[in-house]
Design a protein around this motif. Structure first.
Motif, PDB file in Angstrom:
ATOM      1  N   LEU A 148     -21.848   2.787   1.090  1.00  0.00           N
ATOM      2  CA  LEU A 148     -20.434   3.138   1.051  1.00  0.00           C
ATOM      3  C   LEU A 148     -19.598   1.938   0.609  1.00  0.00           C
ATOM      4  N   TYR A 149     -18.383   2.229   0.143  1.00  0.00           N
ATOM      5  CA  TYR A 149     -17.454   1.164  -0.232  1.00  0.00           C
ATOM      6  C   TYR A 149     -16.578   0.856   0.979  1.00  0.00           C
ATOM      7  N   MET A 150     -16.998  -0.111   1.763  1.00  0.00           N
ATOM      8  CA  MET A 150     -16.307  -0.444   3.004  1.00  0.00           C
ATOM      9  C   MET A 150     -15.176  -1.442   2.747  1.00  0.00           C
ATOM     10  N   GLU A 151     -14.030  -1.214   3.404  1.00  0.00           N
ATOM     11  CA  GLU A 151     -12.877  -2.105   3.272  1.00  0.00           C
ATOM     12  C   GLU A 151     -12.003  -1.992   4.524  1.00  0.00           C
ATOM     13  N   PRO A 152     -11.284  -3.058   4.875  1.00  0.00           N
ATOM     14  CA  PRO A 152     -10.369  -2.996   6.032  1.00  0.00           C
ATOM     15  C   PRO A 152      -9.076  -2.272   5.659  1.00  0.00           C
ATOM     16  N   LEU A 153      -8.732  -1.250   6.447  1.00  0.00           N
ATOM     17  CA  LEU A 153      -7.525  -0.476   6.175  1.00  0.00           C
ATOM     18  C   LEU A 153      -6.732  -0.308   7.467  1.00  0.00           C
ATOM     19  N   THR A 154      -5.405  -0.312   7.350  1.00  0.00           N
ATOM     20  CA  THR A 154      -4.554  -0.136   8.521  1.00  0.00           C
ATOM     21  C   THR A 154      -4.418   1.353   8.849  1.00  0.00           C
ATOM     22  N   ILE A 155      -4.080   1.624  10.096  1.00  0.00           N
ATOM     23  CA  ILE A 155      -3.890   3.012  10.535  1.00  0.00           C
ATOM     24  C   ILE A 155      -2.724   3.653   9.786  1.00  0.00           C
ATOM     25  N   SER A 156      -1.683   2.886   9.541  1.00  0.00           N
ATOM     26  CA  SER A 156      -0.516   3.431   8.823  1.00  0.00           C
ATOM     27  C   SER A 156      -0.891   3.837   7.404  1.00  0.00           C
ATOM     28  N   ASP A 157      -1.755   3.043   6.751  1.00  0.00           N
ATOM     29  CA  ASP A 157      -2.193   3.380   5.398  1.00  0.00           C
ATOM     30  C   ASP A 157      -3.011   4.668   5.399  1.00  0.00           C
ATOM     31  N   LEU A 158      -3.897   4.812   6.396  1.00  0.00           N
ATOM     32  CA  LEU A 158      -4.704   6.026   6.499  1.00  0.00           C
ATOM     33  C   LEU A 158      -3.828   7.250   6.748  1.00  0.00           C
ATOM     34  N   SER A 163      -1.836  12.243   4.668  1.00  0.00           N
ATOM     35  CA  SER A 163      -0.783  13.255   4.793  1.00  0.00           C
ATOM     36  C   SER A 163      -0.584  14.009   3.476  1.00  0.00           C
ATOM     37  N   HIS A 164      -0.932  13.366   2.343  1.00  0.00           N
ATOM     38  CA  HIS A 164      -0.828  14.051   1.045  1.00  0.00           C
ATOM     39  C   HIS A 164      -1.972  15.060   0.876  1.00  0.00           C
ATOM     40  N   HIS A 165      -3.118  14.798   1.501  1.00  0.00           N
ATOM     41  CA  HIS A 165      -4.261  15.706   1.397  1.00  0.00           C
ATOM     42  C   HIS A 165      -4.110  16.899   2.343  1.00  0.00           C
ATOM     43  N   GLU A 166      -3.582  16.643   3.518  1.00  0.00           N
ATOM     44  CA  GLU A 166      -3.460  17.698   4.526  1.00  0.00           C
ATOM     45  C   GLU A 166      -2.161  17.501   5.318  1.00  0.00           C
ATOM     46  N   THR A 179      -2.965  -1.921  13.068  1.00  0.00           N
ATOM     47  CA  THR A 179      -4.352  -2.065  13.496  1.00  0.00           C
ATOM     48  C   THR A 179      -5.281  -1.663  12.351  1.00  0.00           C
ATOM     49  N   LYS A 180      -6.317  -2.465  12.120  1.00  0.00           N
ATOM     50  CA  LYS A 180      -7.211  -2.227  10.990  1.00  0.00           C
ATOM     51  C   LYS A 180      -8.589  -1.744  11.440  1.00  0.00           C
ATOM     52  N   VAL A 181      -9.158  -0.867  10.630  1.00  0.00           N
ATOM     53  CA  VAL A 181     -10.544  -0.423  10.824  1.00  0.00           C
ATOM     54  C   VAL A 181     -11.292  -0.650   9.511  1.00  0.00           C
TER      55      VAL A 181
END
Length: 287
Positions: A148-158, A163-166, A179-181
């Motif tokens: 997989l293409y793993m990268e650190p992303l913030t909860i706000s970005d997710l 929200s555009h997908h669903e 907070t990042k995951v």
């Protein structure tokens, strides 16, 4: 393939060692000064050990080589099937997306209720096909062992991106937005989509809520719906091609969710719920 070759090497080594050791022991005994009758008997035993040992080694070699060849053929067949799934899903993504866009345009411009109802049905079926093609793509990727293409992303970005997908999915974030995951964004969205579609299609859920919490270094994404829930054995939910009822799906969706979350070093849980159905995705926080 690797294990069959390792097994062949090990068993052949043991067989050759046994054959040489037995032959040496028989030869040593036969060389001891004993009576002629006894000497003839020992020579017969020595020849028997040689013949039976040679036959045993031949059969062992034949069986091992056959196993290695069959394993290699199975590996090639599996790779061919995976490549086929990958190619088909990749080629069909563009026409499906184009069809989806055209249906949405027709829905916006159609005023006739009957025609609009039919277009909405086509739109839903096309969404279902797109989802199944996405599952086939990830299943092929998992079979091939692709990373997989793993990268650190913030909860706000997710939250903002998904929200555009669903747009109907309600996010209830109870931790800092920054907070990042460490995840694969595309794969994570595919998991959420799978879980949401399962809730709507099989649980007849009307609303779905995603609650984001933190427990030590674990970030939990809890999906809750108001659907019919599940009354069977939850341990079997992630088994592929296992139908729990006449209306249930193939089980591929939850199987893919489990495998993807495991590749992200996370875990999947099905908490008990008095109403509806709950699924929890646990991931590690990025320091």
């Amino acid at each position: 393939m690797f294990f069959s070759l390792a097994w062949l090497s090990l068993t052949l080594s043991l067989g050759v060692w046994w054959w040489i050791l037995g032959f040496r022991q028989a030869k040593t005994i036969s060389e001891i000064s004993i009576s002629d009758a006894r000497q003839v008997e020992l020579n017969r035993v020595n020849r028997m050990l040689q013949l039976e040992g040679s036959f045993f080694l031949s059969m062992l070699t034949l069986g091992g080589v056959t196993l290695a060849i069959l394993s290699y053929r199975d590996h090639k067949r599996s790779k061919l099937i995976s490549d086929f799934f990958s190619t088909v899903t990749h080629e069909m993504k563009t026409p499906i997306a184009s069809l989806q866009l055209q249906i949405e345009v027709l829905l916006e411009n159609t005023k006739e209720p009957e025609l609009k109802k039919k277009l909405e049905k086509i739109w839903k079926e096309n969404q279902r096909i797109e989802s199944q093609m996405g599952n086939a793509f990830y299943l092929a990727s998992l079979m091939q062992g692709e990373s997989l293409y793993m990268e650190p992303l913030t909860i706000s970005d997710l939250c903002e991106s998904y929200s555009h997908h669903e747009p109907d999915l309600t996010w209830n974030v109870l931790i800092p937005q920054n907070t990042k995951v460490y995840i694969d964004k595309k794969a994570f969205f595919a998991m959420l989509k799978n879980l949401s579609e399962n809730a709507k299609r099989h649980g007849k859920a009307k609303t779905i809520k995603l609650t984001v919490t933190k427990d030590l270094k674990d970030i939990s994404f809890l999906l809750e719906d108001d659907g019919a829930g599940f009354s069977g054995n939850k341990k079997n939910l992630t088994l592929p091609f296992l139908r729990h009822s006449k209306t249930s799906g193939s089980g591929i969706g939850l199987y893919i969710v489990k495998k993807l979350i495991e590749k992200m070093k996370g875990s999947l849980e099905f908490p008990n719920s008095s109403s509806g159905f709950q699924v929890k995705l646990n991931l590690k926080e990025v320091s």
